[in-house]
Design a protein around this motif. Sequence first.
Motif, short mmCIF file in Angstrom:
data_model
loop_
_atom_site.label_atom_id
_atom_site.label_comp_id
_atom_site.label_asym_id
_atom_site.label_seq_id
_atom_site.Cartn_x
_atom_site.Cartn_y
_atom_site.Cartn_z
N ASN A 110 7.20 4.45 6.00
CA ASN A 110 6.24 4.34 4.90
C ASN A 110 6.41 2.99 4.22
O ASN A 110 7.54 2.49 4.08
CB ASN A 110 6.47 5.44 3.86
N ALA A 111 5.31 2.40 3.81
CA ALA A 111 5.38 1.16 3.03
C ALA A 111 6.10 1.45 1.72
O ALA A 111 5.96 2.53 1.15
CB ALA A 111 3.98 0.63 2.77
N THR A 112 6.86 0.49 1.25
CA THR A 112 7.62 0.69 0.01
C THR A 112 6.99 -0.03 -1.18
O THR A 112 7.46 0.12 -2.30
CB THR A 112 9.08 0.22 0.18
N SER A 113 5.95 -0.81 -0.93
CA SER A 113 5.24 -1.46 -2.03
C SER A 113 3.75 -1.44 -1.71
O SER A 113 3.34 -1.18 -0.59
CB SER A 113 5.73 -2.90 -2.21
N GLY A 114 2.95 -1.71 -2.72
CA GLY A 114 1.50 -1.63 -2.53
C GLY A 114 1.09 -0.19 -2.29
O GLY A 114 1.58 0.72 -2.95
N ASP A 115 0.23 0.04 -1.33
CA ASP A 115 -0.21 1.39 -0.99
C ASP A 115 0.87 2.05 -0.14
O ASP A 115 0.99 1.81 1.05
CB ASP A 115 -1.53 1.34 -0.24
N THR A 116 1.68 2.88 -0.78
CA THR A 116 2.82 3.49 -0.10
C THR A 116 2.42 4.61 0.87
O THR A 116 3.29 5.19 1.53
CB THR A 116 3.84 4.03 -1.11
N THR A 117 1.12 4.90 0.98
CA THR A 117 0.68 5.86 2.00
C THR A 117 0.48 5.17 3.34
O THR A 117 0.33 5.83 4.37
CB THR A 117 -0.64 6.57 1.59
N ASN A 118 0.48 3.83 3.33
CA ASN A 118 0.36 3.08 4.58
C ASN A 118 1.64 3.19 5.38
O ASN A 118 2.74 3.30 4.83
CB ASN A 118 0.08 1.60 4.31
N LYS A 119 1.48 3.16 6.68
CA LYS A 119 2.63 3.19 7.59
C LYS A 119 2.82 1.79 8.17
O LYS A 119 1.86 1.10 8.47
CB LYS A 119 2.38 4.17 8.74
#
Length: 169
Positions: A110-119
Motif C-alpha cells: 500500500n502507498a504510505t503517502s498521498g492516496d494510500t488506497t493505491n498499490k
Amino acid sequence: MAYFEKFPLYAYDISDTNNYTLITDILRRVNLKGNVRANTLVFDQYVVRDGEQPDTVAAKYYDNPELHWIIVTVNNITSRYDWPLDQVALSQYVNDKYSNPDGIHHYEINATSGDTTNKLIVSSDTDGATAITNYEYEENENDKKRRIRLLDRAYVTKFIDDFRTLIKR
C-alpha cells in the motif's frame, strides 16, 4: 436503427475483377470531443455487474438495447477485452494467457503517502510486500473496467444526431 446502418458505404472490388460491391465502412470511428468527455455533468457513473453486456445495460438505462453502441462509443470500447469479462470468461482468459494462473505476477504494498488506497509494485524482498498471482492481477484489471460512464438520457437524441453527421464525413 442498427449501429452500422449509420456508417457510409463504399464500392470495393473484392476479387479485382471490376465487379464492385457496396460495403459498410466499419473502420470509421467517431470520438467524443475533449470538452464533452471531460464534462461530468452529461454522464452518470455505472458499475457493470457480472454477466452484463452493453445491450443489457442499454436496455436498463435507456430502455432500448439497440442503444448499446452509445455505451461502447462513450467508453471507447474497441474490443471485447475492453468490457469486463464475466467470471467464466475471465477464468478462461487467464487460463489461456498464463501457463500457471496461480503463479506470482508481481509484489505490491500500500502507498504510505498521498492516496494510500493505491498499490505500489515492489520487489519480492520489500518488507510487507504481498504476492499477487496472475489470476488476481487479471481480476483486478477486469474490475477496473466495471466503472463506466453512461450518457445522460437528456443528451441521447443530440448525441445520435451529431454521430450521424460526423460518421458520414
